[in-house]
Enzyme design. Structure first.
Site, PDB file in Angstrom:
ATOM      1  N   CYS A   3      15.349 -27.757  61.238  1.00  0.00           N
ATOM      2  CA  CYS A   3      15.036 -27.016  60.017  1.00  0.00           C
ATOM      3  C   CYS A   3      14.275 -25.750  60.390  1.00  0.00           C
ATOM      4  O   CYS A   3      13.180 -25.816  60.967  1.00  0.00           O
ATOM      5  CB  CYS A   3      14.200 -27.876  59.071  1.00  0.00           C
ATOM      6  SG  CYS A   3      13.641 -26.999  57.595  1.00  0.00           S
ATOM      7  N   CYS A  11       7.457 -24.529  55.578  1.00  0.00           N
ATOM      8  CA  CYS A  11       7.364 -25.794  54.848  1.00  0.00           C
ATOM      9  C   CYS A  11       7.249 -26.911  55.869  1.00  0.00           C
ATOM     10  O   CYS A  11       8.087 -27.018  56.777  1.00  0.00           O
ATOM     11  CB  CYS A  11       8.608 -26.003  53.970  1.00  0.00           C
ATOM     12  SG  CYS A  11       8.662 -27.635  53.165  1.00  0.00           S
ATOM     13  N   CYS A  14       8.560 -32.319  55.591  1.00  0.00           N
ATOM     14  CA  CYS A  14       9.261 -33.371  56.347  1.00  0.00           C
ATOM     15  C   CYS A  14       8.463 -33.677  57.605  1.00  0.00           C
ATOM     16  O   CYS A  14       8.786 -33.225  58.709  1.00  0.00           O
ATOM     17  CB  CYS A  14      10.686 -32.929  56.677  1.00  0.00           C
ATOM     18  SG  CYS A  14      11.751 -32.775  55.239  1.00  0.00           S
ATOM     19  N   CYS A  91      17.181 -25.635  51.887  1.00  0.00           N
ATOM     20  CA  CYS A  91      16.517 -26.869  52.341  1.00  0.00           C
ATOM     21  C   CYS A  91      17.549 -27.919  52.738  1.00  0.00           C
ATOM     22  O   CYS A  91      18.426 -28.289  51.950  1.00  0.00           O
ATOM     23  CB  CYS A  91      15.626 -27.407  51.233  1.00  0.00           C
ATOM     24  SG  CYS A  91      14.878 -29.000  51.616  1.00  0.00           S
ATOM     25  N   GLN A 215      16.564 -42.571  41.062  1.00  0.00           N
ATOM     26  CA  GLN A 215      16.342 -42.570  42.509  1.00  0.00           C
ATOM     27  C   GLN A 215      16.888 -41.283  43.118  1.00  0.00           C
ATOM     28  O   GLN A 215      17.967 -40.814  42.751  1.00  0.00           O
ATOM     29  CB  GLN A 215      17.020 -43.774  43.154  1.00  0.00           C
ATOM     30  CG  GLN A 215      16.527 -45.124  42.665  1.00  0.00           C
ATOM     31  CD  GLN A 215      15.172 -45.516  43.233  1.00  0.00           C
ATOM     32  OE1 GLN A 215      14.545 -44.744  43.949  1.00  0.00           O
ATOM     33  NE2 GLN A 215      14.716 -46.706  42.913  1.00  0.00           N
ATOM     34  N   GLU A 265      11.267 -50.525  29.454  1.00  0.00           N
ATOM     35  CA  GLU A 265      10.869 -49.257  30.068  1.00  0.00           C
ATOM     36  C   GLU A 265      10.028 -48.466  29.066  1.00  0.00           C
ATOM     37  O   GLU A 265      10.362 -48.405  27.885  1.00  0.00           O
ATOM     38  CB  GLU A 265      12.113 -48.453  30.456  1.00  0.00           C
ATOM     39  CG  GLU A 265      11.888 -47.003  30.810  1.00  0.00           C
ATOM     40  CD  GLU A 265      10.965 -46.816  32.002  1.00  0.00           C
ATOM     41  OE1 GLU A 265      10.085 -45.944  31.910  1.00  0.00           O
ATOM     42  OE2 GLU A 265      11.110 -47.539  33.000  1.00  0.00           O
ATOM     43  N   ASN A 310      10.331 -52.978  39.278  1.00  0.00           N
ATOM     44  CA  ASN A 310      10.503 -51.762  40.074  1.00  0.00           C
ATOM     45  C   ASN A 310       9.476 -50.740  39.594  1.00  0.00           C
ATOM     46  O   ASN A 310       9.813 -49.756  38.942  1.00  0.00           O
ATOM     47  CB  ASN A 310      11.932 -51.225  39.905  1.00  0.00           C
ATOM     48  CG  ASN A 310      12.175 -49.979  40.738  1.00  0.00           C
ATOM     49  OD1 ASN A 310      11.626 -49.827  41.819  1.00  0.00           O
ATOM     50  ND2 ASN A 310      12.991 -49.072  40.222  1.00  0.00           N
ATOM     51  N   CYS A 337       8.343 -48.624  46.107  1.00  0.00           N
ATOM     52  CA  CYS A 337       8.320 -47.386  46.890  1.00  0.00           C
ATOM     53  C   CYS A 337       6.982 -47.211  47.595  1.00  0.00           C
ATOM     54  O   CYS A 337       6.723 -46.164  48.190  1.00  0.00           O
ATOM     55  CB  CYS A 337       8.611 -46.184  45.990  1.00  0.00           C
ATOM     56  SG  CYS A 337       7.396 -45.945  44.670  1.00  0.00           S
TER      57      CYS A 337
END
Length: 378
Positions: A3, A11, A14, A91, A215, A265, A310, A337
């Site tokens: 990158c 940036c 990552c 990106c 997601q 939800e 979740n 997550c």
């Protein structure tokens, strides 16, 4: 993944980009194992399935681009420490379809004279561009504006944008008048006849509305839904609750003849998406309701055979963990997550033992990870 932005220090998001991808995945798996062992002790009954890998690049189906610069030279990307725009329209983690669309969207900013919001000066109108790509290649674009002052200009020039980007199916404006570090506000204004983006995953078309969560990695999300559906079918429950159901991904994939599935939800927008997805797919035996997941569980008065949770990164918390522990529910599928809060929540449910676990690399080049576990009452 190489990158130029990372190499130039433009940036550094990552943070694992210099780590070989195989080592990234094995490191995430070991971290999840260590966290669960540290909180729960050795679990001899727990079997870890092989990790699900992602494409190393081009996986992110949603770009959250801060708009900076000027009308003539807008930047789409992030802001530096001084609040100046840093352009990241190439990106490498964004899908090819999003990368191809961003230059045209930058031209639209100039053509429609959409003044980028200057964060240090607190003036300007266009704050963010949120772009989502469906697995089918269709796009949703949302213009996050400080006010409705530029709406006439957006509407006037929108036909040209739709001709330039024929894959653009859904366009809306979101109003964020406050000066604060959030991506969007509460008010959404539809600018196209279509207001939902179809997200076909694993044989089920999910219905995505502008303010609904989805997601960010379609390939890995399809594997996640398939894994959970497989575990649920093996257990063969007659009743399932999908708490924090979002647009209904787990609920719709777990639906089966003779099985009652309830999705809960807090976002009414997401619930409407879930209902539309069920209707379009002709799936019966599934109902969705807007509400707080914990409050629903505590007030329901009944207990299903299996619960899917979740939650957001904060986890399900002590109250819902306590209810699951004492409820008598036989099986729980927990998709997380954040393995730190997952481990803490599982420690609060000692009667529900993890018997299967799988790491899914939803976020390559970063430390973030998705891990899903099947819990069985001892």
């Amino acid at each position: 993944m190489q990158c130029d932005y990372y190499d130039r220090h433009a940036c550094r998001s990552c943070t694992l980009i210099e780590v070989p991808y195989a080592d990234q995945v094995s490191g995430k798996e070991q971290r999840c194992r260590d966290l669960l062992t540290g909180r729960l002790g050795e679990q001899p009954q727990l079997r870890w399935l092989p990790s699900v890998r992602s494409p190393e690049a081009g996986y992110r189906n949603k770009a959250k681009m801060v708009v900076g610069g000027t009308v003539r030279r807008p930047t789409l990307g992030i802001l530096d420490a001084a609040g100046r725009g840093v352009d990241l329209r190439r990106c490498g983690v964004c899908t090819p379809g999003i990368r191809a669309a961003l230059p045209e969207l930058a031209r639209f900013v100039t053509t429609a004279a959409l003044t980028p919001y200057d964060v240090p000066a607190r003036r300007g109108e266009l704050k963010n561009l949120l772009v989502t790509e469906s697995p089918s290649g269709e796009l949703m674009v949302r213009f996050v504006l400080r006010s409705d002052a530029l709406l006439p200009a957006v509407r006037r020039h929108l036909p040209h944008l739709l001709r330039a980007l024929p894959q653009l199916a859904v366009v809306s404006a979101n109003l964020l008048p406050e000066h604060k570090a959030v991506l969007e506000g509460e008010t959404e204004i539809a600018l196209t006849e279509r207001t939902t983006l179809r997200m076909p995953l694993g044989g089920v078309d999910l219905d995505l509305r502008p303010q609904s969560f989805f997601q960010t990695n379609s390939t890995v999300a399809a594997a996640l839904y398939a894994q959970v559906a497989q575990w649920v079918d093996e257990v063969a429950p007659a009743s399932v609750w999908d708490l924090y159901c979002g647009v209904g991904g787990f609920a719709l994939h777990c639906a089966a003849p003779g099985r009652e599935v309830t999705g809960i939800e807090v976002s009414e927008e997401a619930v409407e998406s879930a209902r539309a997805g069920a209707l379009a797919a002709g799936i019966t035996g599934v109902r969705f309701a807007a509400g707080d997941a914990t409050r629903f569980a505590l007030q329901a008065g009944t207990v299903p055979d299996l619960v899917v949770v979740n939650p957001p990164r904060r986890g399900i918390g002590a109250e819902l963990s306590g209810w699951l522990e004492s409820s008598g529910v036989r099986h729980v599928v927990y998709s997380s997550c954040n393995p730190v809060t997952l481990a803490a929540d599982l420690a609060a449910m000692p009667s529900l033992r993890p018997v299967r676990a799988r790491v899914l690399d939803m976020f390559p080049q970063t430390p973030h990870v998705e891990v899903v576990t099947l819990l069985e009452r001892a």
